[in-house]
Design an enzyme around this catalytic site. Structure first.
Site, short mmCIF file in Angstrom:
data_model
loop_
_atom_site.label_atom_id
_atom_site.label_comp_id
_atom_site.label_asym_id
_atom_site.label_seq_id
_atom_site.Cartn_x
_atom_site.Cartn_y
_atom_site.Cartn_z
N ARG A 37 0.81 -1.22 0.00
CA ARG A 37 0.00 0.00 0.00
C ARG A 37 0.85 1.27 0.00
O ARG A 37 0.33 2.35 -0.22
CB ARG A 37 -0.95 0.01 1.21
CG ARG A 37 -2.03 -1.03 1.10
CD ARG A 37 -3.31 -0.61 1.78
NE ARG A 37 -3.14 -0.25 3.17
CZ ARG A 37 -4.11 0.29 3.92
NH1 ARG A 37 -5.29 0.55 3.38
NH2 ARG A 37 -3.90 0.58 5.19
N LYS A 66 -2.20 5.51 1.20
CA LYS A 66 -3.31 4.96 0.42
C LYS A 66 -4.46 5.96 0.36
O LYS A 66 -5.00 6.26 -0.71
CB LYS A 66 -3.77 3.65 1.07
CG LYS A 66 -4.72 2.75 0.24
CD LYS A 66 -5.87 3.39 -0.40
CE LYS A 66 -6.71 2.54 -1.27
NZ LYS A 66 -8.08 3.07 -1.37
N VAL A 91 -10.17 0.15 -3.83
CA VAL A 91 -9.43 -1.09 -3.60
C VAL A 91 -8.35 -0.91 -2.52
O VAL A 91 -8.02 0.20 -2.12
CB VAL A 91 -8.80 -1.60 -4.91
CG1 VAL A 91 -9.86 -1.85 -5.94
CG2 VAL A 91 -7.77 -0.60 -5.46
N GLU A 92 -7.79 -2.04 -2.08
CA GLU A 92 -6.75 -2.09 -1.04
C GLU A 92 -7.17 -1.35 0.23
O GLU A 92 -6.35 -0.67 0.85
CB GLU A 92 -5.42 -1.55 -1.58
CG GLU A 92 -4.76 -2.48 -2.58
CD GLU A 92 -3.34 -2.08 -2.91
OE1 GLU A 92 -2.76 -1.25 -2.19
OE2 GLU A 92 -2.80 -2.59 -3.91
N GLY A 93 -8.42 -1.49 0.61
CA GLY A 93 -8.94 -0.81 1.79
C GLY A 93 -9.67 0.45 1.38
O GLY A 93 -9.04 1.44 1.00
#
Length: 818
Positions: free
Chosen positions: A382, A460, A504-506
């Site tokens: 991230r 992120k 995405v990715e959290g």
């Protein structure tokens, strides 16, 4: 000396000691001396001093302190502290703390910050970036990829595999590149300025996935078999975590496996294996990048062992396995359509699929440890993938919008000269500087061996949000040029794909409201984690030591924040003189204020702060913007503090500190205990809020830098792919910009001649010819203007298609009528 003077002197000196973060015993000694002086001079009724003396005794005599203070507090703390799930515990334990710890200290050490090495590429990495990466970018046509082929062309896929793009993080002993994290990020950035779909294809195998997990946790057999194949592109990996029923709550995945004995055919060898220890899996995953074309599937699931074949627990925990996608029962191949991006992404599923135990990543000894493995690797990924793509979007927006704003004219002026456009350009340049600086500092941490889990959340969220802002501003400036999609439009496809990065990715909402401060408060605070662990371990002595340290820490930050608020932090020593000196002082002031407000929030709200997500989000914003401000100063320092970059660093730091101040204001305005909030405001903002957003003139200086070739612009867009091709929609911008700048004086002369009645024709090309025939311009000037106008038209033209929107007219530029 009167009692009042004595008391005030002691209080003042206590404040000085608190400001300097002096140890408790030194403050207690001061109180004892003050009380002794008052008694010696006959002021035995010095009640304030006696009260302070009693407090000093209480705080310094451990048995008494534990009996009257920390012991009762220990009981309350254990009751109000919410229970911590295994996944929360593993998330907190995963990764490391780094510069974020300094920002939580209230007194960041800038000497430490500047001691970190400036990131740089090795000769091999530089050659790869300027060679194969440049070649790959030349092969990419994002319009064809996303709108026509809906995939990367076969030649591109083959080039990516053969040149080792999928093995950048794999060690050389397994045939990989073993690049630094900085190089990895720069490769992704460069590709992303050309094609988001290609960048995602390259970044995912080098981010969270089988390669990363295998290198850290795989068995030797797994490493030796898979890593060389991954490095050469013989295997395409994906990693399946997200389920329809558990998106952001990855720890709540419903996918499960049961330990049992069974039989299977190994798809790699064709061998049949009977009655082996393994796992029977049932899962349904979605949003899995590279899933439709993957040859090996990394899978996260909850493992159960009801028959206790591998241990004593029924619920073993989250586990990760690596499964060939041609294994019987694995279903892949279907695709999602994320925005207008066409990188391979889709669902996969299986029911009662048996796999042997040695397909678990790390083997049987790593069953139940999947969540820790994922969180630790995610903290690295991230920091790289999506932040690098965000930086790429900022660089592309800055480069193209600056040029376009100078080339495009209205009312006889370049549109960039209008203040509304000027304002947007300032934001684009400033936010791009912030994004680039924030990621550079985090990459330094990674290359020093850190796994900064808190910083990964900051990057992120804040890089992708700033990407959204810069692309929005770029779209506004380009207006119709960006609205009409087609081969000439270099912004719209990225604009349409923004929600993918946000999600995405959290998901960003979750990351901001729950993760950044929720994880940061525990990991980065010097005492909170110690208190939590002491409470969980029922260790009163450890709790007592942590609480006393915490009390002194909170008092010190309150005093420091108030004093620096009263003095504007002007008395704080800065690590260097010059235009950024006050920026460093302001960061120290807001760091103390943040540390104080963080303690205030945790102290007054306790475990309920976990559920006060709006307040937690604002505390996270404070920490994040302090990080961004220091990262911008670090980048400026590492670049040699060039004078041309001063507007960029000034905008970046002042905006970050202003945003930090606004978060503090919002926190205090919405704290449920209004008396506490009122008192805290007097501490944090004793003279009101003094941080100002960047002045208009600073943004204007940024805009001017972006609207012409300059060293500042070159540094800002470094590692962007800049095609040297007039036929390219991005490449033509530089040629047109140069030509427009060179002919601005001639065009001004022609407009003046028209106003004075020297030119009679109405058609622009005929008027240019008339000016030549009348001797108003030379043959050389005629040629210059003709070329500049041709290039300008190439820039401002948009695509038009046939009635079915299928075929664009490549010769539309030639339809010059007026």
């Amino acid at each position: 000396m009167s009692v009042l003077v004595c008391v005030l002197t002691v209080v003042l000196l206590l404040g000085v000691l608190a400001y300097c973060q002096a140890p408790l015993w030194l403050s207690s000694l001061l109180v004892i001396l003050g009380t002794g002086y008052a008694v010696f001079t006959g002021h035995a009724a010095a009640g304030w001093l006696y009260s302070l003396l009693a407090l000093a005794v209480l705080l310094n005599v451990a048995p008494l302190r534990r009996l009257l203070l920390t012991g009762p507090l220990f009981g309350v703390f254990r009751k109000i502290t919410p229970p911590m799930s295994q996944t929360e515990q593993e998330a907190i334990d995963a990764g490391t703390v780094w510069w974020d710890r300094e920002l939580f200290s209230g007194k960041p050490d800038f000497k430490e910050l500047h001691s970190y090495p400036a990131p740089k590429l090795s000769a091999e990495e530089e050659a790869f970036l300027n060679g194969p990466t440049e070649d790959l970018c030349r092969m990419l046509n994002d319009w064809e990829i996303t709108q026509e082929q809906k995939d990367l062309p076969p030649a591109v896929w083959q080039f990516i595999k053969e040149q080792g793009f999928l093995g950048m993080i794999i060690k050389k002993q397994y045939g990989g590149k073993e690049f630094s994290n900085y190089a990895h990020a720069r490769v992704v950035t460069k590709i992303a300025t050309r094609s988001g779909s290609a960048a995602v294809t390259v970044m995912v195998p080098n981010s969270l996935g089988p390669g990363e997990l295998l290198q850290h946790y795989g068995t030797e057999a797994q490493k030796n078999y898979y890593l060389p194949r991954l490095a050469k592109g013989e295997e395409i990996p994906c990693f399946a975590l997200t389920s329809p029923e558990a998106g952001s709550d990855a720890g709540g995945i419903p996918d499960y496996g049961v330990v049992c004995r069974g039989s299977y055919t190994d798809p790699r060898t064709g061998e049949q294996h009977e009655n082996v220890l393994g796992i029977r899996l049932t899962w349904e995953k979605r949003y899995i990048t590279l899933g439709p074309v993957a040859t090996i599937l990394g899978l996260a699931f909850k493992l159960y062992d009801p028959d206790h074949l591998v241990g004593t627990k029924d619920d073993v925990g989250i586990t990760c396995a690596l499964i060939p996608t041609n294994h019987q029962g694995v279903n892949i191949g279907r695709r999602h359509y994320p925005g207008t991006s066409t990188f391979q992404n889709g669902p996969n599923w299986g029911k009662d699929v048996f796999i042997p135990m040695d397909w678990v990543i790390g083997g049987q000894s790593y069953i139940g440890q999947g969540w820790r493995m994922l969180v630790e690797c995610l903290s690295v990924g991230r920091c790289i993938s999506l932040p690098a793509m965000s930086v790429a979007s900022g660089k592309l927006a800055a480069y193209t919008t600056g040029a376009y704003a100078r080339i495009r004219s209205q009312f006889g002026l370049s549109i960039g000269r209008f203040e509304g456009v000027d304002e947007a350009l300032g934001r684009i340049g400033g936010y791009t500087y912030q994004m680039d600086a924030a990621q550079r500092l985090a990459l330094t941490a990674l290359d020093l061996g850190e796994k900064p889990s808190v910083l990964s959340g900051i990057l992120k969220y804040h890089n992708t949000e700033r990407m959204r802002k810069t692309i929005n501003d770029a779209m506004d400036v380009h207006a119709g040029k960006a609205v009409c999609i087609g081969p000439r439009n270099y912004l719209a496809l990225g604009y349409q794909a923004v929600p993918v990065a946000i999600t995405v990715e959290g998901a960003n909402i979750l990351t901001r409201s729950m993760i950044i401060f929720g994880q940061g408060a525990i990991r980065c605070h010097p005492f909170v984690l110690k208190e939590l662990r002491a409470a969980m371990n029922k260790d009163l002595a450890a709790f007592d030591a942590a609480v006393i340290g915490h009390i002194g820490f909170a008092i010190s930050n309150a005093v420091r924040a108030c004093w620096m608020g009263l003095t504007g932090a002007r008395l704080v020593s800065a690590p260097k003189d010059g235009p950024t000196a006050q920026n460093y002082r302001d960061i120290v002031r807001l760091s103390s204020a943040f540390a104080f407000l963080a303690d205030l929030g945790m102290g007054t709200l306790g475990g309920s702060l976990k559920f006060k997500e709006k307040l937690s989000a604002r505390l996270g914003d404070m920490l994040s913007n302090l990080y961004i401000a220091t990262a911008a100063l670090k980048k400026f320092h590492d670049d040699g503090e060039p004078k041309e970059d001063r507007p960029f660093v000034r905008w970046a730091v002042e905006m970050a500190l202003y945003d930090c101040q606004e978060a503090m204001n919002g926190f205090l305005a919405n704290h449920p205990n209004r008396l506490v909030a009122w008192l805290a405001r007097r501490v944090v903002f004793p003279l009101g809020m003094s941080m100002k957003a960047p002045a208009d003139r600073v943004g204007t200086r940024i805009a001017r830098s972006l609207m012409e070739p300059s060293t500042a612009r070159d540094r800002l867009v470094q590692y962007m792919y800049r095609p040297a091709d007039e036929a390219d929609s991005v490449g033509v911008l530089e040629y047109a910009l140069q030509a427009v700048i060179e002919t601005e004086g001639i065009e001004s002369k022609l407009r003046r001649a028209g106003r004075e009645g020297q030119l009679k024709t109405l058609n622009s090309s005929e008027r240019l010819q008339e000016a030549l025939s009348k001797g108003l311009i030379t043959e050389a000037e005629f040629a210059q203007v003709s070329r500049a106008r041709r290039l300008k038209r190439e820039v401002i033209m948009v695509d038009d298609f046939d009635a079915h929107l299928q075929h664009a007219d490549p010769d539309a530029i030639k339809r010059t009528i007026v």
